[in-house]
Design an enzyme around this catalytic site. Structure first.
Site, mmCIF file in Angstrom:
data_model
loop_
_atom_site.group_PDB
_atom_site.id
_atom_site.type_symbol
_atom_site.label_atom_id
_atom_site.label_comp_id
_atom_site.label_asym_id
_atom_site.label_seq_id
_atom_site.Cartn_x
_atom_site.Cartn_y
_atom_site.Cartn_z
ATOM 1 N N ASP A 295 28.555 28.561 16.736
ATOM 2 C CA ASP A 295 29.321 27.441 17.269
ATOM 3 C C ASP A 295 29.300 27.565 18.787
ATOM 4 O OD1 ASP A 295 31.328 25.335 17.638
ATOM 5 O OD2 ASP A 295 31.816 25.648 15.531
ATOM 6 N N HIS B 21 26.451 26.310 20.262
ATOM 7 C CA HIS B 21 26.656 24.909 20.616
ATOM 8 C C HIS B 21 26.826 24.712 22.116
ATOM 9 C CE1 HIS B 21 28.106 23.840 16.267
ATOM 10 N NE2 HIS B 21 26.882 24.337 16.306
#
Length: 917
Positions: free
Chosen positions: A261, A288
């Site tokens: 993430d 991310h």
């Protein structure tokens, strides 16, 4: 120095008083208001050593002993978790680090978070259950209401996110993915939470496989992550790297993050704004991206991202929020950033969740991109909320790869001094073309943890230097050896089945005191006298031969330096039929030694008597006084003989071996209980060209002692078709010794066993070499457990260790001319540091009793005074000294590792072409 807020000045002084290192800003424009330097590892209060291997780490929990150590550690100090040979793993349930205390995970150690959900449950029995509500699990590590705490060390903390949870059929990550599909919440533990704390430091630690977010900071004032590595698979859901939330004065520097993430997500949550954050000199991989949001409702401001590479992140530089959680994001600078293989290299979006409902409109202003390059095509998103709330962003020297689609809406853009208002239907911006050369050096591979090769192998070319002729061709001072070729396999001892006879030893015959003797020592005494006479008469005789008839000779055998070398042999090919045996152990009083063996030496030559005299007045004889056969004469040979130290061989006889008045006791003290002591069967003491053919050496601890005549001096021994047995350090010393086609047997009467304990000098080319040998065991349960070792390097005569702390407050061990220790401070000399120990095994069979992954052990364990790590080559020696603050050049006088030891001398421990059961 910058002016600091009053509150922060107090925090800084408090941290310094606790011995906690504060970072100095590495850029004049850094947003963290602190002045900082690279952190220093705190003083260690307690060292805990691992009791599990990696394969065993789920079998037991270390929670209580780690937590107890943390709770009792003084502020400003750290609890250290250390490996103990192959035992390198700790497993724990949730831990809490107290204020001012740190956790230090050592280089070869791993702390595993238990995958038992029940340990993390907050009381509702929902941890590990997907439900409508989440956050029902405690984190693995909590730092709360703390000042000056931290996590340090180049070891690993592993969250086991991919392992099946106890009592479940899924891992933490699988639960999270299922929750995503079912549109509910996954109750999994976060890895590390820092709450309402000040001046917290993470340094060098590797965090991997977190079940959920790795590090969250909530209401933290002063946090440093330096040299941290975060490593979790790209498909592990919600595994953010570091998330500062409602916090200030944050620096994340020189770190490496790949995860599933956000690599970093700076959030302004419900408890206040996040401000003064510096993200400097970092590298991101899967994840991310470098994110701000999605919670920005309390504000995010004063952020600097400088010198960052992003390689393979889904988004690159990202600000994300929506009306359910939006707020003001301002004063954000991105400088010197390189991006490649990103789907969205620049991603500024106020509609993160297009279905969000609320009135918290995201506002982004004073956002600056300077010297940012996206090398590969990816979508550029610059999207404000509406015409009333446009983004305000500047792009200076920003380069974007061609064919990068653009989503541009509601933004006031300054592009290289050109001001552009982007409306609802915006045209594409015209970017600079990227120059990949400028970014090439920034894209570095993720620094995989380099596992120590605990079983190094020689190359075929290196193995050539371990032939008999090569190993035994020189003698003399280390580094100044003289060539003196010696091939013992061509000696009469090996090739002649009919050796001459000068003397005969036969306990069943009548002794004449000239050529016929009842004891071995008497024959050696006569050979010593005759040898001097032959040399004086310039006789052609070059060696004297003693034939020993079968039988057991219960005596000591001392061979001093001789005018002519002596060969001692039996004509029986079974060496067990001809045995020299006695019982002496290291704790035996000198007075008892004199009582037992004095008559044997009463009429011996003065050279033999001198050996006896050197022991008789000792309080205890010590290891060097236990040799049943003690050889000092150059060129000594033995064939078809057994040398046995019978101490405890038949049974542990406490009364006979250790009577109340004869085992180190003094008036008013209890007798010493003997279980096992050092007890040498054969000691070669400084003699060169000593040769053994088909002999047996029996004992337990310290069976065979091979000792040079001086420090860093090469003396040579050769063992052919021979047998040596024992349990601990049973072949030890600092000489060069070659074992060829011999059996080395480990006896399993102890749970831990070491075959060798070399203390070879670092400059000596060769230590112990085993070629075509068979390393066997006695079939005992201890041996069959497969946890014995080929050896450990004897840290000879050390009084303290500089290689680790011990559990003594204020402990230190520093370089000096002499060796000593008076708690808590000690000194260690160069001579002791240089006793590195060398042992190489080639073309041999190694039994199942030897630890397969970690056959070479440290010298004792960390936390004890006698610790030293296994060192496989000169590079380890050099690095270990440097890491503990001993400068090999300035303090020890070396010019380089190669100058100190090159060629075979640079190899300490190694194998070649061995097979193992």
């Amino acid at each position: 120095m910058k002016c600091l807020p009053k509150k922060f000045k107090y925090s800084l002084l408090s941290a310094v008083s606790l011995g906690i290192s504060i970072l100095v800003a590495t850029s004049a424009s850094a947003q963290d208001s602190r002045n900082v330097i690279e952190p220093r590892i705190p003083t260690v209060c307690t060292i805990l050593t691992a009791s599990q291997t990696q394969a065993e780490h789920s079998k037991a929990s270390d929670t209580q002993r780690i937590q107890s150590a943390l709770d009792s550690c003084p502020q400003g100090q750290a609890v250290q978790l250390a490996a103990n040979n192959e035992k390198d793993s700790f497993q724990s349930g949730p831990l809490r680090i107290p204020s001012g205390v740190s956790l230090l995970v050592d280089r070869d150690a791993t702390l595993y978070a238990s995958n038992d959900a029940a340990l993390y449950d907050k009381g509702n029995q929902t941890c590990g259950v997907n439900a409508e509500k989440g956050r029902s699990c405690k984190p693995f590590i909590t730092i709360e209401n703390a000042r000056g705490s931290g996590i340090y060390g180049s070891g690993v903390i592993d969250g086991q996110g991919g392992q099946t949870v106890v009592g479940k059929t899924e891992s933490w990550w699988q639960m999270a993915r299922r929750a995503q599909k079912e549109k509910n919440e996954h109750n999994v533990p976060r890895f590390i939470e820092v709450i309402r704390s000040e001046d917290i430091t993470f340094y060098q630690i590797t965090l991997r496989n977190s079940p959920n977010f790795h590090v969250t900071l909530n209401r933290v004032d002063g946090f440093t992550a330096w040299g941290v590595k975060i490593d979790t698979p790209s498909d592990a859901r919600n595994t953010d790297g570091i998330d500062p939330i409602s916090s200030r004065n944050i620096t994340i520097a020189h770190s490496y993050i790949r995860t599933g993430d956000d690599n970093i997500a700076i959030k302004g949550g419900n408890n206040g704004a996040t401000e003064n954050v510096s993200v400097l000199h970092n590298h991101f991989y899967s994840g991310h991206g470098m994110s701000i949001g999605s919670e920005t409702n309390s504000g995010v401001r004063s952020i600097l991202v400088k010198d960052l590479s992003l390689d393979g992140t889904t988004s690159g530089l990202r600000i994300k929020s929506d009306v359910s959680r939006g707020g003001l994001v301002e004063q954000v600078r991105y400088e010197d950033v390189c991006i490649r293989n990103s789907k969205r290299p620049i991603d500024l979006d106020t509609r993160y969740d297009k279905n969000a409902v609320g009135n918290k409109i995201p506002q982004y202003r004073d956002i600056v991109f300077e010297r940012v390059s996206s090398l590969t095509p990816g979508q550029i998103i610059v999207r404000g909320y509406n015409v009333a709330y446009p983004l305000a962003v500047q792009f200076k020297q920003v380069a974007v790869a061609a064919q990068s689609p653009q989503t541009l809406q509601f933004a006031n853009v300054e592009l290289d001094q050109q001001k552009i208002a982007l409306a609802e239907a915006a045209t594409e911006l015209r970017w600079m073309a990227p120059a990949s050369a400028e970014c090439q050096a920034k894209f570095v591979a993720f620094p995989e943890k380099t596992s120590v090769n605990f079983r190094p192998q020689l190359s075929a070319e290196q193995a050539k230097y371990y032939s008999i002729e090569q190993v035994l061709r020189t003698t003399g001072a280390a580094g100044k050896e003289v060539i003196d070729p010696w091939n013992p396999l061509s000696d009469d001892l090996v090739i002649n089945s009919n050796l001459p006879v000068d003397y005969v030893v036969d306990a069943n015959a009548v002794a004449d005191g000239k050529t016929q003797f009842a004891t071995v020592q008497a024959a050696i005494n006569q050979a010593l006298l005759d040898g001097r006479k032959f040399v004086a008469e310039k006789s052609s005789k070059r060696r004297l031969y003693i034939l020993v008839k079968p039988g057991t000779y219960n005596e000591l055998m001392y061979v001093p330096e001789t005018a002519l070398p002596i060969t001692l042999y039996s004509n029986e090919s079974d060496a067990r039929k001809t045995k020299i045996s006695a019982s002496v152990h290291a704790a035996l009083l000198g007075s008892v030694y004199t009582e037992r063996f004095g008559p044997q030496f009463a009429k011996a030559d003065s050279a033999i008597q001198a050996m006896f005299q050197s022991l008789k007045d000792r309080p205890v004889v010590g290891t060097s006084g236990t040799g049943i056969a003690w050889i000092k004469g150059d060129g000594f040979q033995a064939k078809n003989i057994t040398f046995e130290n019978a101490y405890n061989k038949d049974k542990v006889d406490l009364k006979a071996e250790c009577p109340n008045t004869s085992c180190g006791t003094t008036a008013g003290t209890a007798p010493v209980v003997v279980v096992q002591h050092q007890a040498v069967a054969l000691m070669v003491d400084g003699a060169d060209k000593v040769q053994f053919e088909n002999i047996r050496v029996h004992g337990f601890q310290d069976t065979l002692f091979l000792k040079s005549r001086a420090i860093a001096h090469t003396s040579r021994s050769f063992f052919h078709r021979s047998y040596v047995e024992g349990n601990v350090d049973f072949i030890f010393g600092d000489t060069t010794a070659y074992f060829y086609r011999s059996e080395i047997k480990s006896l399993g009467d102890r749970t831990t066993s070491y075959v060798t304990a070399p203390n070879t000098n670092v400059k000596t080319p060769y230590g112990f070499v085993f070629n075509e040998c068979n390393f066997t065991h006695d079939g005992s349960a201890n041996a069959l457990a497969g946890k014995f070792y080929l050896g450990r390097q004897w840290f000879h005569t050390q009084k303290c260790t500089p290689y680790a702390g011990i559990n003594v407050p204020g402990y230190s061990c520093t370089l000096a001319e002499t060796d000593g220790y008076q708690a808590p401070r000690g000194t260690i000399s160069k001579n002791v540091l240089e006793t590195v120990g060398k042992s190489v095994i080639l073309n041999s069979k190694i039994g199942a009793h030897i630890q397969k992954e970690h056959p070479w052990a440290d010298w004792n364990r960390k936390s004890v005074l006698a610790f030293r790590p296994a060192q496989f080559a000169i590079a380890d020696y050099w690095r270990n000294l440097s890491e503990v603050g001993i400068d090999p050049i300035k303090q020890l006088g070396y010019s380089s590792p190669e100058q100190l030891a090159s060629g075979s001398a640079a190899i300490f421990l190694a194998e070649f072409n061995n097979t193992q059961e």
